[in-house]
Write a protein that holds these residues in place. Structure first.
Motif, PDB file in Angstrom:
ATOM      1  N   UNK A 513       0.819  -1.209   0.000  1.00  0.00           N
ATOM      2  CA  UNK A 513       0.000   0.000   0.000  1.00  0.00           C
ATOM      3  C   UNK A 513       0.852   1.259   0.000  1.00  0.00           C
ATOM      4  N   UNK A 514       2.127   1.154   0.392  1.00  0.00           N
ATOM      5  CA  UNK A 514       3.025   2.312   0.440  1.00  0.00           C
ATOM      6  C   UNK A 514       3.860   2.469  -0.820  1.00  0.00           C
ATOM      7  N   UNK A 515       3.715   1.533  -1.764  1.00  0.00           N
ATOM      8  CA  UNK A 515       4.474   1.599  -3.015  1.00  0.00           C
ATOM      9  C   UNK A 515       3.875   2.676  -3.918  1.00  0.00           C
ATOM     10  N   UNK A 516       4.756   3.330  -4.683  1.00  0.00           N
ATOM     11  CA  UNK A 516       4.296   4.356  -5.626  1.00  0.00           C
ATOM     12  C   UNK A 516       3.218   3.798  -6.547  1.00  0.00           C
ATOM     13  N   UNK A 517       2.126   4.543  -6.693  1.00  0.00           N
ATOM     14  CA  UNK A 517       1.017   4.085  -7.515  1.00  0.00           C
ATOM     15  C   UNK A 517       1.443   3.921  -8.968  1.00  0.00           C
TER      16      UNK A 517
END
Length: 530
Positions: A513-517
């Motif tokens: 969820x914290x990875x770059x979109x």
């Protein structure tokens, strides 16, 4: 994880299940035969040698095999035909005890023979226990497991109450050899039950079969990196090692301090079993009301007081009453540890977790029995029991470093790993080590949260098979982080992937969820070249 067990049916509702009821009844017969055999062997030692050390060694001969064989037996139960394993070990045990009965009836069995054949029977019990535990655990739904364990604990402790008393009567009437004849019958009854209600076969798998040594290491690795299991095992070993003094020295207490015969010793053992059975009827609601830690601490204090009573009293009546309390305290703690362990392990390692519980409980019991027998021989019975009571109280301080918890359903429910590994040629299963790298791109402002989240993946990766795990930051690109872990072989890596649980999946989702979109997490596999 919850410190309190969830609500569950009563033990009476579990006994309405016909297969569980059949296994429960036949297990009770087997436990009774084993309790009779242990009482008779210990009393034979005291009667023939007068040595409290040799009498304590009977407990060591019964339980030391658990220390040596429990974990390999757990691997076999997780990976082989459990029906065959159960029937083979029960058959060998029946043969060993029958030989001992024959030699005793002929007058040819000395102390060494009694210890040797008792140890052989103990080895068989060690080999069958993990398979037996996992079989019983499969008969009922997961939510019924705590009460099923309590029901089996009641059967076990009822056998400890009935078996020694019955053995004392048989011993006094017709001699020790016939006690062992009855023990053989109990073993054959349980073997017949597993012929009628065999364990379910393991589900088919395309994964390479685990080898004995690799499976043993996998079980140890799981326990080392599962905080819940490790805490339970440490607490079990500490409690059992200190409490073994009372069980091991009871024959000497009965003869040397209270002046009792075989029937009186059987009654002492029966008092312990009676207390255990009584508390077993209320242990479920008691855990709900009191909580796990207060229950374990309170029971530990009570058991220490019982050992002090046995150390200082010269009258039988106070000791009888104290032993009823001691049996209740022992049952309350050990059944709680056992339930916590079995509800905290996923199916792939459940037999090994059960084996590790057995190893911790009975391995430390066996070593403790020998130790306390030696201390009693040097310093006397009262000194040994007082020291054991002090160590029991000191062991309760472990609650801070190793808190007791019950596993939640999502922690033991496995998920299916995705199939596409994106590799050109799949290696040989034994090839390795295998290095796996996952690359993540993170916004600078999320770096701290990302590192906090991904650090929680370390324990699951290592618990399920990784021998090395670390996170790296790319010095050429501050937004890029690489998670790297190493597994011993390609087969072990495939097994690791199959062991992820719903809880692990939730942790992984927090990280992603914290990875770059729009930037995928990439995975690379490397295999060591020889």
């Amino acid at each position: 994880m919850s410190p309190h067990p969830s609500a569950s049916p009563s033990i009476w509702s579990t006994l309405r299940h016909p297969v569980f009821r059949g296994l429960w009844l036949t297990s009770a017969v087997y436990f009774t035969g084993n309790a009779m055999q242990g009482m008779a062997a210990a009393w034979l030692m005291v009667e023939r040698t007068g040595s409290s050390f040799l009498a304590a060694l009977v407990q060591t001969a019964v339980f030391l095999p658990m220390f040596v064989l429990a974990l390999p037996a757990g691997v076999l139960a997780d990976t082989t035909d459990r029906r065959r394993l159960l029937l083979l070990t029960l058959g060998v045990q029946a043969g060993a005890v029958a030989l001992l009965a024959l030699l005793l009836l002929l007058g040819w069995a000395g102390p060494a023979t009694i210890l040797l054949l008792t140890c052989v029977a103990g080895c068989c019990t060690a080999m069958m226990s993990p398979a037996w535990n996992s079989t019983v655990g499969e008969v009922l739904p997961r939510e019924d497991l705590p009460q099923a364990i309590v029901a089996m604990s009641i059967a076990y402790n009822a056998a400890r109450a009935l078996g020694p008393a019955l053995a004392g009567l048989v011993y006094g009437w017709v001699g020790g050899g016939w006690v062992f004849v009855l023990a053989v019958i109990g073993t054959l009854v349980l073997a017949q039950a597993f012929r009628r209600w065999p364990p379910r076969p393991h589900p088919p798998s395309r994964l390479p079969a685990e080898r004995l040594w690799g499976g043993t290491l996998a079980g140890l690795r799981y326990a080392r990196h599962s905080h819940t299991i490790l805490a339970q095992l440490v607490r079990t070993a500490a409690y059992s090692a200190a409490g073994s003094a009372l069980w091991a020295l009871l024959p000497a207490i009965g003869q040397q301090r209270l002046g009792l015969g075989a029937e009186g010793f059987g009654l002492l053992m029966g008092c312990l079993g009676t207390g255990a059975v009584a508390v077993g009827l209320v242990i479920g609601p008691l855990r709900q009301r009191v909580g796990l830690e207060p229950l374990v601490v309170g029971s530990g204090v009570l058991f220490a007081a019982v050992m002090l009573t046995a150390a200082l009293s010269r009258w039988a009546l106070p000791v009888y009453g104290a032993l009823v309390v001691g049996g209740a305290a022992w049952m309350a703690v050990m059944s709680t540890f056992n339930t916590a362990t079995q509800t905290s392990a996923p199916p792939w390692v459940r037999s090994r977790a059960s084996a590790l519980h057995v190893l911790s409980a009975l391995g430390s019991f066996a070593l403790g029995s020998a130790f306390w027998g030696a201390v009693a021989g040097i310093a006397g019975l009262p000194a040994a029991l007082i020291l054991a009571a002090a160590l029991m109280l000191a062991g309760l301080l472990l609650a801070r470093a190793f808190p007791l918890r019950m596993g939640e359903a999502q922690e033991v429910t496995q998920v299916t790993a995705f199939e596409d590994l994106l590799i050109h040629d799949e290696p040989d299963p034994e090839a390795g080590p295998v290095a796996v790298e996952l690359a993540y791109r993170i916004r600078p402002e999320d770096a701290e949260a990302f590192l906090a989240a991904i650090s929680q993946l370390r324990a699951p990766r290592q618990r399920d098979g990784a021998t090395f795990w670390r996170v790296y930051r790319d010095l050429g690109d501050p937004s890029r982080y690489v998670e790297r872990f190493i597994v011993t072989s390609w087969a072990d890596y495939l097994h690791q992937r199959s062991r992820a649980t719903l809880a692990d999946q939730a942790l992984d989702a927090q990280v992603r969820a914290l990875v770059l979109e729009g930037v995928p997490v990439t995975m690379q596999h490397y295999i060591a070249e020889r």
